[in-house]
Structures are given as structure tokens and as C-alpha cells.
Design a protein around this motif. Structure first.
Motif, PDB file in Angstrom:
ATOM      1  N   ALA A  62       0.830  -1.208   0.000  1.00 28.23           N
ATOM      2  CA  ALA A  62       0.000   0.000   0.000  1.00 28.23           C
ATOM      3  C   ALA A  62       0.865   1.259   0.000  1.00 28.23           C
ATOM      4  O   ALA A  62       0.542   2.248  -0.668  1.00 28.23           O
ATOM      5  CB  ALA A  62      -0.942   0.006   1.201  1.00 28.23           C
ATOM      6  N   LEU A  63       1.961   1.223   0.744  1.00 19.92           N
ATOM      7  CA  LEU A  63       2.858   2.374   0.762  1.00 19.92           C
ATOM      8  C   LEU A  63       3.473   2.611  -0.609  1.00 19.92           C
ATOM      9  O   LEU A  63       3.638   3.754  -1.038  1.00 19.92           O
ATOM     10  CB  LEU A  63       3.951   2.195   1.809  1.00 19.92           C
ATOM     11  N   GLY A  64       3.807   1.538  -1.306  1.00 22.06           N
ATOM     12  CA  GLY A  64       4.339   1.682  -2.658  1.00 22.06           C
ATOM     13  C   GLY A  64       3.336   2.350  -3.583  1.00 22.06           C
ATOM     14  O   GLY A  64       3.681   3.249  -4.353  1.00 22.06           O
ATOM     15  N   ALA A  65       2.082   1.938  -3.498  1.00 26.38           N
ATOM     16  CA  ALA A  65       1.028   2.546  -4.322  1.00 26.38           C
ATOM     17  C   ALA A  65       0.803   4.001  -3.923  1.00 26.38           C
ATOM     18  O   ALA A  65       0.640   4.873  -4.778  1.00 26.38           O
ATOM     19  CB  ALA A  65      -0.272   1.748  -4.193  1.00 26.38           C
ATOM     20  N   ALA A  66       0.814   4.270  -2.622  1.00 28.96           N
ATOM     21  CA  ALA A  66       0.623   5.646  -2.143  1.00 28.96           C
ATOM     22  C   ALA A  66       1.769   6.536  -2.629  1.00 28.96           C
ATOM     23  O   ALA A  66       1.547   7.688  -3.007  1.00 28.96           O
ATOM     24  CB  ALA A  66       0.529   5.680  -0.624  1.00 28.96           C
ATOM     25  N   ASP A  94       7.992   4.917  11.409  1.00 25.06           N
ATOM     26  CA  ASP A  94       9.275   4.906  10.694  1.00 25.06           C
ATOM     27  C   ASP A  94       9.136   4.254   9.328  1.00 25.06           C
ATOM     28  O   ASP A  94       9.714   4.727   8.345  1.00 25.06           O
ATOM     29  CB  ASP A  94      10.339   4.164  11.503  1.00 25.06           C
ATOM     30  N   GLN A  95       8.375   3.166   9.263  1.00 28.21           N
ATOM     31  CA  GLN A  95       8.168   2.486   7.981  1.00 28.21           C
ATOM     32  C   GLN A  95       7.467   3.408   6.988  1.00 28.21           C
ATOM     33  O   GLN A  95       7.868   3.509   5.831  1.00 28.21           O
ATOM     34  CB  GLN A  95       7.362   1.198   8.164  1.00 28.21           C
ATOM     35  N   VAL A  96       6.423   4.090   7.443  1.00 31.43           N
ATOM     36  CA  VAL A  96       5.693   4.996   6.561  1.00 31.43           C
ATOM     37  C   VAL A  96       6.595   6.162   6.139  1.00 31.43           C
ATOM     38  O   VAL A  96       6.666   6.523   4.954  1.00 31.43           O
ATOM     39  CB  VAL A  96       4.407   5.506   7.240  1.00 31.43           C
ATOM     40  N   ALA A  97       7.323   6.725   7.102  1.00 32.58           N
ATOM     41  CA  ALA A  97       8.196   7.872   6.821  1.00 32.58           C
ATOM     42  C   ALA A  97       9.341   7.515   5.874  1.00 32.58           C
ATOM     43  O   ALA A  97       9.862   8.394   5.182  1.00 32.58           O
ATOM     44  CB  ALA A  97       8.745   8.437   8.129  1.00 32.58           C
ATOM     45  N   SER A  98       9.720   6.249   5.839  1.00 33.82           N
ATOM     46  CA  SER A  98      10.804   5.847   4.940  1.00 33.82           C
ATOM     47  C   SER A  98      10.359   5.791   3.484  1.00 33.82           C
ATOM     48  O   SER A  98      11.192   5.738   2.576  1.00 33.82           O
ATOM     49  CB  SER A  98      11.372   4.484   5.362  1.00 33.82           C
TER      50      SER A  98
END
Length: 139
Positions: A62-66, A94-98
Motif C-alpha cells: 500500500a505504501l508503494g502505491a501511495a 518509521d516504515q511509513v516515513a521511509s
């Protein structure tokens, strides 16, 4: 998940939207009892409740798509449903911020302790407290 991997799942247990059994008849289990390997076997159900071949979503995907669709006017809203410690929430932040640029995500939760932990982890992230409806307003 049990091993610390974050996934996207709305319900407190699997069954309605996600199944982890090959035949689609999964036992009722909470996502946090599964490992990443078990989650990788989980699939989504369609609107009629039938199992599909679509994998159950993980946060990293999901983070990749975002990230691909990021813009100043878009924010990824992550609602925290799990009751986990501050260290796990800091790791999540931290994961999201990276992956995402500053200001491209927000957290919400029904739990003030969760929001306090997230505030300790990130002084600038937008936080939202969710409040359930009053009993009288439901009537």
C-alpha cells in the motif's frame, strides 16, 4: 501480525473480507495471531463473499502505491485498530516515513494511548481521535 509485519485489515477477525484457508472456509482468527508466511496465503473475498485469488494486502504494498500517486493534496489515512505498544507504533511510523514524503500520511485511532505513542514518535504527524456515536444518536 504476530511477527511485527503491518497489514491492511478492517475487521477484528478474518473471515468476512479475508480468508487464509485454501478452501475459503477459514476459522475465525485475529490477524495478530498470524505470521507473515500465513498472511501471504490469505486472499480477499469478492463482494458476494466468495474467495478470490487476490492476495490480502500488506502495508508495504500500500505504501508503494501511495508513493506512486503521492501529491500535496493527497494523504494516506492509517487507522490504528490494533492495541500494540509504543515501540511497534514508532516502528510503523518509521516504515511509513521511509517511503512517503512528510505530510503525506496521517494516523487515527479510538485509543488515546496509541495516539500518544504516535505523537512521541513523530511531533509533526497529523493525528485524529475517533469517537463512536452516542447511544441515543444511533436510535
Amino acid at each position: 501480525l504476530r511477527d511485527g509485519t503491518w497489514v491492511l485489515h478492517h475487521d477484528p477477525v478474518l473471515g468476512r473480507v479475508v480468508t487464509h484457508a485454501p478452501n475459503g472456509r477459514a476459522a475465525i482468527v485475529a490477524p495478530e495471531t498470524l505470521t507473515s508466511a500465513q498472511w501471504s496465503q490469505a486472499t480477499l473475498r469478492d463482494r458476494a463473499g466468495r474467495p478470490t485469488d487476490l492476495p490480502a494486502p500488506r502495508l508495504d504494498a500500500a505504501l508503494g502505491a501511495a508513493y506512486q500517486h503521492a501529491s500535496p493534496r493527497r494523504q494516506l489515512h492509517l487507522e490504528i485498530k490494533s492495541r500494540v505498544g509504543c515501540d511497534r507504533l514508532a516502528s510503523l511510523n518509521d516504515q511509513v516515513a521511509s517511503v512517503l514524503p512528510t505530510g503525506a500520511w496521517m494516523f487515527s485511532a479510538f485509543s488515546m494511548p496509541s495516539l500518544r505513542c504516535l505523537r512521541e514518535a513523530d511531533q509533526d504527524v497529523y493525528l485524529g481521535l475517533l469517537i463512536g456515536p452516542e447511544t441515543e444518536s444511533i436510535k
